[in-house]
Design a protein around this motif. Structure first.
Motif, PDB file in Angstrom:
ATOM      1  N   HIS D 243       0.840  -1.198   0.000  1.00 59.23           N
ATOM      2  CA  HIS D 243       0.000   0.000   0.000  1.00 59.23           C
ATOM      3  C   HIS D 243       0.874   1.247   0.000  1.00 59.23           C
ATOM      4  O   HIS D 243       1.717   1.425   0.852  1.00 59.23           O
ATOM      5  CB  HIS D 243      -0.882  -0.021   1.250  1.00 59.23           C
ATOM      6  CG  HIS D 243      -1.522   1.288   1.532  1.00 59.23           C
ATOM      7  ND1 HIS D 243      -2.640   1.706   0.863  1.00 59.23           N
ATOM      8  CD2 HIS D 243      -1.210   2.273   2.395  1.00 59.23           C
ATOM      9  CE1 HIS D 243      -2.980   2.901   1.314  1.00 59.23           C
ATOM     10  NE2 HIS D 243      -2.125   3.273   2.248  1.00 59.23           N
ATOM     11  N   GLN D 244       0.662   2.066  -0.978  1.00 62.24           N
ATOM     12  CA  GLN D 244       1.417   3.305  -1.013  1.00 62.24           C
ATOM     13  C   GLN D 244       0.494   4.454  -0.644  1.00 62.24           C
ATOM     14  O   GLN D 244      -0.651   4.477  -1.040  1.00 62.24           O
ATOM     15  CB  GLN D 244       1.981   3.546  -2.418  1.00 62.24           C
ATOM     16  CG  GLN D 244       3.122   2.612  -2.712  1.00 62.24           C
ATOM     17  CD  GLN D 244       3.409   2.518  -4.177  1.00 62.24           C
ATOM     18  OE1 GLN D 244       2.911   3.300  -4.965  1.00 62.24           O
ATOM     19  NE2 GLN D 244       4.190   1.529  -4.544  1.00 62.24           N
ATOM     20  N   PRO D 245       1.043   5.396   0.101  1.00 63.40           N
ATOM     21  CA  PRO D 245       0.199   6.512   0.522  1.00 63.40           C
ATOM     22  C   PRO D 245      -0.389   7.239  -0.678  1.00 63.40           C
ATOM     23  O   PRO D 245       0.204   7.292  -1.755  1.00 63.40           O
ATOM     24  CB  PRO D 245       1.178   7.410   1.278  1.00 63.40           C
ATOM     25  CG  PRO D 245       2.314   6.558   1.631  1.00 63.40           C
ATOM     26  CD  PRO D 245       2.391   5.486   0.617  1.00 63.40           C
ATOM     27  N   GLU D 246      -1.566   7.821  -0.452  1.00 65.07           N
ATOM     28  CA  GLU D 246      -2.219   8.567  -1.518  1.00 65.07           C
ATOM     29  C   GLU D 246      -1.484   9.885  -1.748  1.00 65.07           C
ATOM     30  O   GLU D 246      -0.790  10.377  -0.881  1.00 65.07           O
ATOM     31  CB  GLU D 246      -3.662   8.882  -1.110  1.00 65.07           C
ATOM     32  CG  GLU D 246      -4.506   7.655  -0.849  1.00 65.07           C
ATOM     33  CD  GLU D 246      -4.882   6.948  -2.136  1.00 65.07           C
ATOM     34  OE1 GLU D 246      -5.167   7.658  -3.122  1.00 65.07           O
ATOM     35  OE2 GLU D 246      -4.850   5.709  -2.160  1.00 65.07           O
ATOM     36  N   GLY D 247      -1.689  10.423  -2.913  1.00 65.16           N
ATOM     37  CA  GLY D 247      -1.212  11.769  -3.178  1.00 65.16           C
ATOM     38  C   GLY D 247       0.280  11.832  -3.404  1.00 65.16           C
ATOM     39  O   GLY D 247       0.949  10.799  -3.456  1.00 65.16           O
ATOM     40  N   PRO D 248       0.797  13.038  -3.531  1.00 71.63           N
ATOM     41  CA  PRO D 248       2.228  13.183  -3.788  1.00 71.63           C
ATOM     42  C   PRO D 248       3.038  12.730  -2.588  1.00 71.63           C
ATOM     43  O   PRO D 248       2.619  12.869  -1.452  1.00 71.63           O
ATOM     44  CB  PRO D 248       2.384  14.687  -4.020  1.00 71.63           C
ATOM     45  CG  PRO D 248       1.234  15.314  -3.317  1.00 71.63           C
ATOM     46  CD  PRO D 248       0.118  14.320  -3.392  1.00 71.63           C
ATOM     47  N   LEU D 249       4.183  12.178  -2.866  1.00 71.57           N
ATOM     48  CA  LEU D 249       5.025  11.655  -1.799  1.00 71.57           C
ATOM     49  C   LEU D 249       6.147  12.613  -1.493  1.00 71.57           C
ATOM     50  O   LEU D 249       6.562  13.405  -2.336  1.00 71.57           O
ATOM     51  CB  LEU D 249       5.628  10.325  -2.250  1.00 71.57           C
ATOM     52  CG  LEU D 249       4.627   9.204  -2.498  1.00 71.57           C
ATOM     53  CD1 LEU D 249       5.337   8.015  -3.106  1.00 71.57           C
ATOM     54  CD2 LEU D 249       3.972   8.808  -1.195  1.00 71.57           C
ATOM     55  N   GLY D 250       6.664  12.542  -0.279  1.00 68.10           N
ATOM     56  CA  GLY D 250       7.874  13.269   0.065  1.00 68.10           C
ATOM     57  C   GLY D 250       9.047  12.664  -0.672  1.00 68.10           C
ATOM     58  O   GLY D 250       8.928  11.590  -1.269  1.00 68.10           O
ATOM     59  N   VAL D 251      10.183  13.336  -0.618  1.00 69.16           N
ATOM     60  CA  VAL D 251      11.286  12.890  -1.449  1.00 69.16           C
ATOM     61  C   VAL D 251      11.722  11.467  -1.127  1.00 69.16           C
ATOM     62  O   VAL D 251      11.987  10.679  -2.026  1.00 69.16           O
ATOM     63  CB  VAL D 251      12.497  13.839  -1.348  1.00 69.16           C
ATOM     64  CG1 VAL D 251      12.215  15.137  -2.042  1.00 69.16           C
ATOM     65  CG2 VAL D 251      12.895  14.082   0.080  1.00 69.16           C
ATOM     66  N   PHE D 252      11.750  11.127   0.160  1.00 69.13           N
ATOM     67  CA  PHE D 252      12.331   9.829   0.494  1.00 69.13           C
ATOM     68  C   PHE D 252      11.420   8.688   0.073  1.00 69.13           C
ATOM     69  O   PHE D 252      11.869   7.704  -0.502  1.00 69.13           O
ATOM     70  CB  PHE D 252      12.646   9.767   1.987  1.00 69.13           C
ATOM     71  CG  PHE D 252      13.691  10.772   2.378  1.00 69.13           C
ATOM     72  CD1 PHE D 252      14.835  10.918   1.614  1.00 69.13           C
ATOM     73  CD2 PHE D 252      13.526  11.577   3.480  1.00 69.13           C
ATOM     74  CE1 PHE D 252      15.798  11.842   1.956  1.00 69.13           C
ATOM     75  CE2 PHE D 252      14.488  12.511   3.824  1.00 69.13           C
ATOM     76  CZ  PHE D 252      15.620  12.642   3.059  1.00 69.13           C
ATOM     77  N   ASN D 253      10.127   8.837   0.341  1.00 75.69           N
ATOM     78  CA  ASN D 253       9.229   7.764  -0.064  1.00 75.69           C
ATOM     79  C   ASN D 253       9.144   7.666  -1.577  1.00 75.69           C
ATOM     80  O   ASN D 253       9.058   6.580  -2.143  1.00 75.69           O
ATOM     81  CB  ASN D 253       7.845   8.000   0.522  1.00 75.69           C
ATOM     82  CG  ASN D 253       7.796   7.546   1.972  1.00 75.69           C
ATOM     83  OD1 ASN D 253       8.708   6.844   2.418  1.00 75.69           O
ATOM     84  ND2 ASN D 253       6.773   7.949   2.685  1.00 75.69           N
TER      85      ASN D 253
END
Lengths: 104, 504, 397, 762
Positions: D243-253
């Motif tokens: 499962h990947q978080p919704e929306g734009p991710l921070g740089v590390f993720n």
């Protein structure tokens, strides 16, 4: 609106020649008044090109531009000559090669 | 088109701030006749009132509080009253107010307290305002002259002092020379497109690009010559040579105003001409405009030369002259980014924000020089900064803020400006020039911080005279520099609305 | 002939410019420059710019150059400066070389610039649309996929717009409707040519006579006759097969037997006229009248005979009267004057201010009394440094 | 408890308030008031940091992102969809840093009240110190690279101001201070340049600068993460991993996602790089930034000179906190470094080499603070090397322990200097004729036998020394041992060359560490006083010794927070790897090492051996008559000592190969390019000379009087050239106009380039 019989191109080339002569005048003459006159020559050459192009496009914008260039030139001349008079009073010379107070 | 329009059809209301200022300046000339020679502070106060009123009008327009006129276009397309022009108005009016404040006591000291100074300043401000709203190459030319000619006169305001006269004549000869190039360039552009109006120019260029017509030669050479004329005004390399001499010789209060106002005008015109008139001049199927590479190469040269040569300067005015050349380079990065259609808006905003930051910072820096300058125009060397912090802690602190801002240290306005300009350059694929920008601004730290160093860490006489108006100007500039640096969103929020009305 | 003249004048211009450059005496230079300006004025005349030629002579050669001469004489400066000896010997050749390179680039650009004509380029066509479609409300008109008029009411015409030449589909839809989605009320191909102007009149009656487009091609050029004007008539009365247009005062038939959907252009002389429309052959009762009005020279009038639906659904025949100014001959004082007072009023004002500034500047910079004046009783803040500052430690050069 | 997270703006606001109060009211508060405000601000901030720590523990180590009031839209460009808020990140890593910075900072502030007593610019000192805290806390709490950069620049500025704090000291000293400050600033700008570029590229690559967006949890996709199970928290379940978080991710993720997907390309306009290459580029640039701030090879030269500043500054900024910013930054970006193998290798080698080189140089120094400065460089090298071998937790652990014992050592040295100055004052008091110009209170040759005069300082210093030398059970043992073991494991288990190199170099460096520290203790405290000043030295005031005692206690105890698993008994009492498991919540690739009895014993024995060696070299009789170092006298070690004493000629190298050439280049550019190039070269060489040559040839050929004329012509030419060179550098309008014409041609040429290319068919 009869045919002029002369290609617009020739007018523009003539204007380019005059423009360059004006440039040479600015670069080579040492008399400040002559330098101004050379600038006037450059502006006139540009005017000739504008009028020639206006003829080609059969539009009024070029003519108006010429009109404004002439007026601005008049204003520049007034200020420029005033400056020359002022500097002549101080230095008794209008040789622009004598303007080199700032050295680095 | 075929009938003479009534003057009310011209939508003149949209140009209200500019019209107001022009009319006010003319009125002030008449009123001034009745003000006795010894009470010229009344003229100064009236000048400030006029500028303040025009600033208020511009702010109202910028904040969308009141809409003057109907739509952006006024005077049949000659004047474009969009957010960009509003922002330019606000910037230059703030600069002019600071310029008047720094001038008053300075003129008193050099015994040139003449009210002509103030009208001329108003007229040149008007020139910048119209330049920022230009919708036609004719206006660009006329406004450029209206901006320049008063500056030539002001540079020579200190006659018969030789330095002042000489700088005025140099500025004038070279300015007239380069405006010859500008006019010829306009002629060639007109020859290629048949118009000088930006909207028509855009269409016409679109057609030339679509047909790949051979009149593109004429168009490109014309564009190049227009760039020469405007590049001279903003002191881009290699048209920069007048700058150090003129800055050094002209009265310092004039330089304080001129160094910023001429830049605002020049860059506003560049953004208008290149962004709104020629943004679609793309050749060979490239996305970016054909003039982009030229502009960024000039920008790179300008940054490198300005910063490197500034290092060896020993005169403050001359140092800031080279510094202003360098800053022209950073601004040109933004102008180059305008050439990529996708980032036009962002780049235009970056340029405006940089100009705002630069206005506060640079006028402030020159105001400090005015404070230390002697009445005979001496004591503008770097040495005059030695030990300033001990005698004049507040003045020195302000100067330190300005220097940090010019360097681009975070939490000052200069950093915000640079950040946005570099960001727009990166967005426009101009990474090399952004890298050069970062590198040269590192180099610039050397000479800016040297001044800070002299003020704080060295012994010296460090004398200064800071009368009230000058103190006001310096405080406004300091607060502005810091406020924009600490709360950049104040600026970026406003800037977000800035667009060029034409040009897409 | 003209070419010869051009070559002679051009040669004089170049020679006089060269003489200006190399004259040692500044007065001679100024005189040669005046000659050069005169040549340029002559060239302006050849380029159909009489007004500018006049200004060139009076303002430039007259006023400005006199000012130059005056200052030269005032300063006695005609010989004070070595004329043509740059400080460095290498300077002259460099300047000449760079200038020649510049000239070559400019020439290449000009030669490639598509300006090798002797004739003015025909301008792109001007287009306007007129709505006299009976029974229809306000309409939007599209030419190709671009809108030319929005919310045009009955009897109204749009502005003249400059359009690229070529073939276009003209569609009219009810105001506010999407031209793609809605069924157009009118849909017709038209061809536009350079150098012409078009009044595109939508005529007909909804439901009965099929709406159609009457294309009236005419010219907007200035008339050669000083007191003449152009008139264009369009018959948009589906019920009237032929109509005549008569001057009511002289009873002269201006247009005879105009069929439905036809258009005709003719010349008129200026003056006060009242017009009436009759069915061809009949002279008793006019179908419609145009009240007395003054017709000005060098205008273009468009009279459209149309039926206007009344609130009670009956018809009344009317003459729709539209007028436009002819374009004035380009380069004439009138032409320039009109432009100056319309589109160019802003720069006109600005150069006015500029001249004012120049005046102030000339005074400020030269008037003795405005020079340094006695110090007022004020605190002298930073007295001039008496002792020169210590030498800077930073190497200054 | 989560409400506590909203307190985080206070960690910035309190130092700001302290700074402002001292700035505006400092003159009226008196030393006491200023000290209370300054140290109080620091202590309050520490208190807030503790609250945040408690909140962390009680919320199950949830990371929180808190916006700064008023500055939530710090930089926002809706059109470009860019938002860089002024947001704080509270997670275990930033809380650790906050605790270290404010905890050690508070002790040093208190100490400084005593140390700076009587200084005429006492308030200003505390203004700068609080300002430093402010920026340091911005650096460690920011949730994006831009904030980190703001803090980064800010601490650099404070460091500059504080190094040059005593610029007005008489004669050479003031100059030395100001030079050191300038050197620090300039050298750091080089590193900053790397950081700026790295941040720009990061922004270009990811479109954001946020580490993690609010509500986003670190995800680890790499296979290795699964191989080494986390210690106490169960690894994220498989289905949740997908499962990947919704929306734009921070740089590390985002980086994790792209690495997992593989084959992602980054388009730089002209070139398009694979994502892995981009990461390598970014991390290398970050590394450049870290070598500047954390004083690594090749940019470490500024740190020893920075000791010119007051001792509390050295302790706080140049030992405990600021210099560790580079390490913090790399640990923060551990996701990047973990993925960039090439960079990791470079990092390991640079760190280990620095550790060894600096340790070697430290042996040859006489100045008490310089020894400690090189020691700091060396220990920073340990941390950097730990990052290089992937031991992020160990790096942070060493950062924490080092902060305690190195601050202790610096403060101890300050106490010694204070005592020496006191003694010197006592000696010369009333004896103005007593000429003693050579005396330097920091030179260890003048000390000796201070053990009796300054017992508290001696015992605390001894604690610090043992901790630094890595003697069990002091703090340094635990952290250093973990780094050594981790690098060996990186070499053996993963086959990384960097691991082996690091292990060997670090082990050697550890031996040097023990040696030079014992040398220092011997020279300062043991034996008999070698100078009257040392004989009359006095113990420092309570306000200075109490922080020393606290830090000494910490140096003994702090290591127990991270007892390795497998250590007899203790791991059962204190729990295994407490600190590592704490960090694991924010440092994705933190992993715990194990305990290797053999290695630990070997390392301790090595350190003890080095101490024994030092004891025998600097024995009591030698110390009594010490004028030259025994190593300097002994022919076997003579050359080595000379090298170390001359700092391996590192500065000279810089001056010869970089500083002078750079300065010359600047002058060259200014004079040669701007003036000579335009006026001389372009005009003379390119145009005039060929022209003259051409005309000369013509005259030659045409003219009859061949040779005579030619020589005359040449003579004339040289004269003219000489005249011209003299007159040329003047402001001639013609030159400027020519430049405009030249520029016009240049612009025309540039703008026509595409068409010219078409013509030539390119």
């Amino acid at each position: 609106m009869g045919s002029s019989g002369v290609s617009i191109e020739l007018y523009v080339l003539l204007s380019a020649v005059l423009f360059i002569m004006g440039t040479i005048g600015v670069l080579l003459r040492r008399n400040a008044i002559l330098v101004f006159m050379s600038v006037e020559l450059m502006l006139n050459a540009a005017n000739l090109a504008l009028v020639a192009f206006a003829r080609q496009w059969a539009g009024g914008d070029g003519h108006l531009m010429v009109f404004f260039v002439m007026t601005v030139a008049a204003a520049e001349v007034a200020v420029g000559l005033a400056l020359i008079v002022a500097i002549f009073r101080t230095k008794k010379s209008i040789d622009i090669d004598n303007l080199h107070l700032f050295k680095e | 088109m075929f009938s003479v329009p009534d003057l009310s059809d011209l939508n003149a209301g949209a140009a209200l701030p500019a019209i107001f200022l022009g009319a006010y300046a003319c009125l002030l000339m008449i009123v001034d006749l009745f003000i006795p020679r010894t009470r010229k502070q009344i003229t100064v106060a009236l000048t400030l009132v006029g500028l303040g009123a025009a600033l208020a009008l511009s702010l109202l327009a910028l904040g969308d509080v009141v809409e003057f006129g109907d739509g952006a276009v006024a005077f049949g397309g000659m004047y474009v009253a969009d957010r960009f022009s509003d922002a330019v108005n606000v910037t230059v009016l703030i600069t002019a107010i600071l310029g008047v404040l720094v001038a008053y006591n300075y003129l008193e000291r050099i015994r040139r307290q003449r009210s002509e100074y103030y009208y001329l300043l108003l007229f040149t401000t008007l020139g910048v305002m119209v330049m920022g709203a230009a919708g036609d190459l004719v206006i660009v030319f006329v406004a450029l002259e209206l901006l320049s000619i008063p500056l030539y006169i002001l540079s020579g305001f200190r006659w018969p002092q030789e330095a002042s006269e000489e700088s005025a004549l140099k500025y004038f000869i070279l300015g007239a020379f380069s405006s010859g190039f500008l006019v010829y360039g306009i002629a060639l552009v007109y020859g290629a497109t048949g118009t000088t109006d930006f909207r028509a120019l855009w269409q016409s260029i679109g057609q030339i690009v679509a047909d790949d017509a051979s009149s593109k030669y004429l168009l490109l050479v014309g564009t190049g010559l227009v760039l020469v004329g405007l590049g001279f005004k903003v002191a881009a390399v290699p048209f920069h040579m007048w700058t150090p001499d003129v800055y050094q010789g002209a009265p310092t209060s004039v330089v304080a105003y001129m160094s910023v106002a001429a830049k605002i005008g020049g860059f506003a015109a560049l953004a208008r001409v290149l962004g709104a008139g020629m943004g679609n001049l793309t050749l060979g199927g490239e996305a970016a405009a054909a003039w982009q590479s030229t502009v960024w190469i000039i920008a790179a040269l300008t940054m490198i030369l300005g910063n490197v040569v500034a290092i060896v300067q020993s005169d403050l005015k001359r140092l800031l002259a080279y510094s202003s050349i360098a800053h022209a380079g950073y601004l040109l990065i933004g102008v180059a980014a305008v050439g990529t259609p996708a980032v036009t808006d962002e780049a235009v905003r970056a340029v405006v924000m940089y100009l705002v930051a630069y206005a506060f910072t640079n006028v402030g820096a020159f105001a400090v020089i005015i404070a230390v300058e002697k009445d005979d125009a001496s004591n503008t060397g770097l040495d005059s900064m030695r030990g300033l912090a001990a005698r004049q802690p507040l003045l020195a602190a302000s100067m330190a803020v300005f220097m940090l801002s010019l360097t681009g240290i975070p939490l000052t306005a200069g950093f915000v400006g640079k950040w946005f300009v570099f960001k727009s350059a990166v967005a426009a694929d101009l990474i090399p020039v952004a890298v050069i920008g970062v590198l040269t601004s590192l180099v610039s730290a050397y000479y800016y911080l040297r001044i800070v160093w002299y003020m704080y860490f060295e012994q010296g006489k460090g004398e200064a005279y800071v009368p009230a108006p000058l103190a006001w100007a310096i405080s406004i500039a300091t607060v502005g520099t810091l406020a924009l640096g600490i709360f950049p969103y104040l600026l970026s929020d406003l800037a977000n609305g800035i667009t060029l009305a034409f040009g897409r | 002939m003209e070419l010869t003249l051009f070559l002679i004048v051009g040669a004089i211009a170049i020679v006089s410019a060269a003489m200006m450059l190399i004259s040692e005496n500044a007065v001679y230079s100024a005189l040669f420059l005046i000659l050069n300006f005169a040549c340029i004025a002559f060239l302006f005349l050849m380029l159909h710019a009489p007004f500018l030629a006049m200004v060139q002579i009076t303002v430039y050669a007259g006023a400005i150059m006199v000012l130059f001469l005056f200052v030269i004489m005032l300063l006695g400066a005609e010989r004070v400066v070595p004329g043509f000896q740059p400080r460095f010997r290498w300077f002259t050749p460099i300047v000449v070389v760079l200038a020649l390179v510049f000239l070559v680039i400019a020439s290449i650009a000009v030669i490639n610039g598509e300006v090798d004509t002797t004739e003015p380029r025909k301008s792109q066509p001007y287009v306007r649309v007129v709505h006299v479609l009976d029974g229809a409300g306000t309409l939007d008109f599209y030419l190709g996929d671009q809108r030319v008029a929005q919310g045009l009411a009955f009897g109204q015409a749009s502005e003249y717009l400059q359009w690229r030449d070529g073939e276009y589909q003209l569609t009219a839809v009810e105001a506010g409707q999407d031209p793609q989605g809605a069924t157009p009320l009118l849909d017709q191909m038209i061809a536009l040519e350079k150098g012409k102007s078009y009044s595109l009149t939508a005529v007909g009656r909804l439901g009965e006579a099929a709406p159609q487009l009457v294309t009236a091609a005419h010219t907007l050029d200035y008339s050669d006759q000083k007191d003449g004007l152009r008139a264009v008539v369009v018959n948009a009365l589906p019920d009237r097969l032929r109509v005549d247009l008569r001057d009511m005062d002289t009873n002269e038939t201006l247009v005879g037997a105009l069929r439905y959907g036809e258009t005709r252009e003719f010349q008129l002389s200026k003056g006060v006229r009242s017009l009436a429309l009759y069915p061809t052959g009949s002279q008793r009762t006019p179908i419609a009248e145009l009240p007395e009005q003054e017709l000005e020279a060098n205008t273009l009038v468009l009279w459209v005979f149309a039926e206007q639906r009344q609130p009670d659904n009956s018809f009344r025949d009317v003459i729709v009267n539209l007028r436009a100014d002819a374009t004035t001959t380009f380069g004439s004082p009138t032409h320039i004057g009109r432009l100056l007072l319309s589109n160019y009023v802003l720069p006109f004002q600005l150069v006015g201010l500029l001249l004012l500034v120049a005046m102030i500047g000339a005074i400020v910079l030269t008037h003795e009394a405005l020079g340094p004046r006695p110090r007022l009783v004020r605190r002298l803040a930073n007295p001039p440094a008496v002792v020169s500052q210590t030498a800077p430690t930073e190497p200054s050069k | 408890m989560e409400n506590f997270f909203n307190l985080v703006p206070l960690v910035v606001l309190i130092p700001l308030a302290g700074m402002l109060i001292n700035l505006f009211a400092g003159k009226h508060l008196g030393e006491r008031g200023v000290g209370i405000v300054g140290a109080g601000a620091s202590a309050l901030t520490f208190f807030v940091a503790v609250l945040l720590w408690i909140a962390q523990v009680n919320t199950g180590y949830k990371a929180a992102v808190v916006d700064m009031p008023l500055l939530a839209d710090w930089i926002t460009i809706p059109s470009a969809n860019v938002t860089i808020p002024w947001a704080f990140r509270v997670d275990t890593l930033s809380v650790t840093m906050m605790l270290v910075v404010t905890g050690v900072g508070t002790l040093i502030h208190i100490y400084a009240i005593g140390y700076m007593h009587g200084d005429e610019r006492f308030p200003r000192f505390f203004v700068y110190m609080n300002m430093f805290l402010l920026f340091m806390l911005i650096l460690v709490t920011g949730n994006n690279f831009l904030m980190m950069f703001v803090g980064w620049e800010g601490v650099g500025l404070c460091s500059y101001l504080l190094i040059g704090f005593w610029f007005d000291k008489p004669k050479g000293v003031g100059w030395r201070n100001s030079d050191a400050a300038r050197k620090a600033f300039i050298v750091n700008r080089v590193g900053d340049f790397g950081l700026v570029l790295g941040v720009l590229i990061t922004f270009w690559t990811f479109g954001t600068l946020d580490f993690y967006h609010p509500g986003e949890e670190p995800i680890a996709h790499h296979a290795e993460a699964a191989e080494e199970p986390r210690l106490f928290v169960p690894p994220i379940p498989q289905e949740e991993k997908a499962h990947q978080p919704e929306g734009p991710l921070g740089v590390f993720n985002q980086a994790e996602v792209w690495l997992e997907e593989g084959g992602h390309k980054v388009d730089f306009g002209m070139v398009s790089l694979s994502f892995e290459t981009t990461l390598t580029l970014i991390t290398l640039l970050f590394l450049l930034g870290a070598t500047g701030k954390s004083a690594q090879i090749p940019l470490f030269v500024w740190l020893p000179d920075a000791m010119a500043g007051p001792t509390p500054v050295s302790a706080l900024i140049h030992a405990a906190t600021m210099v560790t910013a580079g390490v913090y930054m790399m640990v923060r970006a551990n996701v990047f470094y973990h993925a960039a193998e090439l960079t990791s290798f470079v990092v390991a080698v640079i760190g280990a080499t620095t550790a060894l080189v600096a340790g070697f140089i430290a042996v040859g120094q006489w100045d008490i603070k310089r020894v400690l400065a090189y020691s700091t460089v060396s220990q920073l090298g340990f941390m950097v090397a730990a990052v290089g071998v992937g031991a992020y937790a160990a790096a942070m652990f060493h950062l924490v322990t080092h902060a305690c014992f190195k601050a202790l050592l610096f403060l101890g040295s300050g106490s010694v200097i204070h005592g020496m100055e006191h003694g010197h004052h006592h000696v010369t008091h009333g004896h103005p004729s007593h000429l003693d110009d050579d005396f330097d209170p920091q030179d260890m040759r003048f000390m000796g036998g201070l053990k009796e005069r300054m017992p508290v300082t001696y015992w605390t210093y001894l604690f610090g020394t043992l901790a630094l030398a890595g003697i069990i059970p002091f703090a340094g043992f635990w952290s250093k041992d973990e780094i050594l073991l981790d690098s060996l494991k990186a070499g053996v288990n993963k086959g990384l060359l960097g691991g082996y190199i690091a292990f060997v170099l670090l082990l050697t460096a550890a031996a040097f560490t023990a040696f030079y520290m014992w040398r220092q203790v011997s020279l300062i405290f043991l034996g008999k006083p070698r100078h009257a000043a040392a004989a009359h030295a006095e113990e420092s005031a309570r306000v200075m010794t109490v922080p020393l005692i606290i830090l000494a206690a910490l140096s003994l105890l702090i290591g127990f927070i991270n007892v390795p698993g497998g250590f007899p008994i203790l791991d059962w009492i204190l729990g295994k790897h407490q600190f590592t498991s704490f960090l694991e919540h924010s440092v994705t690739y933190a992993h715990a090492g194990t305990f290797n009895f053999l290695l630990a014993t070997f390392a301790v024995l090595l350190a003890l051996g080095a101490i024994y060696l030092a004891r025998s070299v600097y024995s009591e009789p030698v110390l009594a008559t010490l004028r030259r170092d025994p190593l300097e006298v002994d022919p076997r070690t003579q050359r080595g000592f000379a090298l170390a004493n001359a700092k391996l000629y590192w500065d000279e190298f810089y001056f010869t190969y970089i500083v002078y050439p750079y300065r010359n280049a600047a002058y060259w550019l200014a004079q040669e390019v701007d003036w000579r190039f335009w006026h001389d070269y372009v005009h003379n060489r390119l145009i005039r000379d060929p022209f003259n040559a051409a005309t000369a040839v013509l005259t030659w050929r045409v003219d009859k009087g061949l040779i005579d004329r030619a020589f005359d012509g040449l003579g004339w030419l040289t004269r003219r050239v000489g005249q011209r060179l003299r007159t040329i550098q003047t402001g001639y309008v013609h030159m400027y106009a020519l430049s405009v014409l030249f520029g016009a041609l240049l612009v025309m040429f540039l703008i026509l380039v595409p068409l010219i290319r078409d013509w030539l068919g390119l």
